[in-house]
Design a protein around this motif. Sequence first.
Motif, PDB file in Angstrom:
ATOM      1  N   GLN A   3       0.835  -1.206   0.000  1.00 21.79           N
ATOM      2  CA  GLN A   3       0.000   0.000   0.000  1.00 21.79           C
ATOM      3  C   GLN A   3       0.867   1.252   0.000  1.00 21.79           C
ATOM      4  N   ASN A   4       1.921   1.238   0.805  1.00 20.26           N
ATOM      5  CA  ASN A   4       2.807   2.389   0.940  1.00 20.26           C
ATOM      6  C   ASN A   4       3.834   2.362  -0.185  1.00 20.26           C
ATOM      7  N   ASN A   5       3.755   3.344  -1.081  1.00 18.86           N
ATOM      8  CA  ASN A   5       4.674   3.362  -2.214  1.00 18.86           C
ATOM      9  C   ASN A   5       6.128   3.493  -1.814  1.00 18.86           C
ATOM     10  N   ALA A   6       6.389   3.986  -0.606  1.00 19.88           N
ATOM     11  CA  ALA A   6       7.775   4.102  -0.147  1.00 19.88           C
ATOM     12  C   ALA A   6       8.437   2.731  -0.042  1.00 19.88           C
ATOM     13  N   ARG A   7       7.632   1.680   0.113  1.00 16.59           N
ATOM     14  CA  ARG A   7       8.184   0.321   0.172  1.00 16.59           C
ATOM     15  C   ARG A   7       8.354  -0.265  -1.219  1.00 16.59           C
ATOM     16  N   ASN A   8       7.740   0.335  -2.214  1.00 13.33           N
ATOM     17  CA  ASN A   8       7.812  -0.183  -3.584  1.00 13.33           C
ATOM     18  C   ASN A   8       8.837   0.545  -4.443  1.00 13.33           C
ATOM     19  N   GLY A  30      -5.549   1.168  -0.937  1.00  9.05           N
ATOM     20  CA  GLY A  30      -5.933   1.836   0.303  1.00  9.05           C
ATOM     21  C   GLY A  30      -5.743   3.336   0.293  1.00  9.05           C
ATOM     22  N   SER A  31      -4.782   3.843  -0.491  1.00 11.62           N
ATOM     23  CA  SER A  31      -4.509   5.285  -0.515  1.00 11.62           C
ATOM     24  C   SER A  31      -4.988   5.946  -1.808  1.00 11.62           C
ATOM     25  N   LEU A  32      -5.833   5.241  -2.578  1.00 10.34           N
ATOM     26  CA  LEU A  32      -6.285   5.761  -3.866  1.00 10.34           C
ATOM     27  C   LEU A  32      -7.755   6.143  -3.810  1.00 10.34           C
ATOM     28  N   ASP A  33      -8.155   7.065  -4.690  1.00  8.49           N
ATOM     29  CA  ASP A  33      -9.571   7.423  -4.766  1.00  8.49           C
ATOM     30  C   ASP A  33     -10.344   6.329  -5.499  1.00  8.49           C
ATOM     31  N   THR A  34     -11.662   6.466  -5.536  1.00  9.80           N
ATOM     32  CA  THR A  34     -12.516   5.407  -6.079  1.00  9.80           C
ATOM     33  C   THR A  34     -12.225   5.134  -7.549  1.00  9.80           C
ATOM     34  N   ALA A  35     -12.105   6.179  -8.348  1.00 12.93           N
ATOM     35  CA  ALA A  35     -11.876   5.995  -9.780  1.00 12.93           C
ATOM     36  C   ALA A  35     -10.543   5.301 -10.039  1.00 12.93           C
TER      37      ALA A  35
END
Length: 298
Positions: A90-95, A169-174
């Motif tokens: 979920q956390n892009n810092a880990r990716n 988890g951190s993105l909007d619906t679209a």
Amino acid sequence: MIHCEGLVKIYKSADLEVVALQGLDLQVEEGELMAIIGNSGSGKSTLLNMLGGLDKPSAGKLLVDGKDLLAFRERELVVYKRETVGFVWQNNARNLLPYLTAVENVELPILLRGKRRRERALELLEAVGLSSRAGRRLSELSGGEQQRVAIAIALANRPRLLLADEPTGSLDTATTHQVLDLFRSLNRTLGITIVIVTHDPLLARQVDRVVGIRDGKTSTELIRRTSSTEEPDGRNQPDAQPDSETHTEYTVLDRAGRLQIPAGYLEAPGFKGGSRVRVELVNGQIVLSPPDTESPDG
């Protein structure tokens, strides 16, 4: 692809013991697109870490792609994580590394194989719909585009199993719908098995099967059927619309004969957690009723 039987995980700290998994059973078929849902503390992230080789069970059986993860030594776990499984966090810092471009981020894990890394990275970015953004740095990409880069990275080692921990988890619906559409596309075109962990039950509409975990055990399953005109046993539903989508919910009966009643059912009169329940076999059906209720057959 995944076989979990009686999976137990106990975390110990000084005099404190926390049981994260309590005899969990789970089967995932090769090529399946499925989700694991549950509230915080239900054990879903613990399970994901064990499937990814980041943690080991305390007891039970855990097989992934025919490999016994409990029998692995550290070197074998490294090979497993490098060749069998891909992770999306979920956390892009880990990716992602923010000072690299999109294509450079994807190239990084390919360095371990050493061949065609730029060509392979561009192929992966095209597969996730970002070929035109390959030279952009992360600050120039939207949240959804960054997550697509993360998915490309997870595919770099050609894994047979893709694990996603709250990927929307951190993105909007679209943007969430776009990322889930991408998972479905990759599942169908590459045949890769995808397991998504989330707390959002609405995700059931986007995948083929949803497994609910409660108190460290598999409690329920939701199975999606694209045609609702037939029951699982082949009987037609007279009022159903053809070619429509529906979900059938099942409560999972473990090997010891235990099951978890969905929380909403406990609101029925006479039922509450911790109370006794009458269990009877009536006309081939298992019937649960409050202890002061007469048998359904009279």
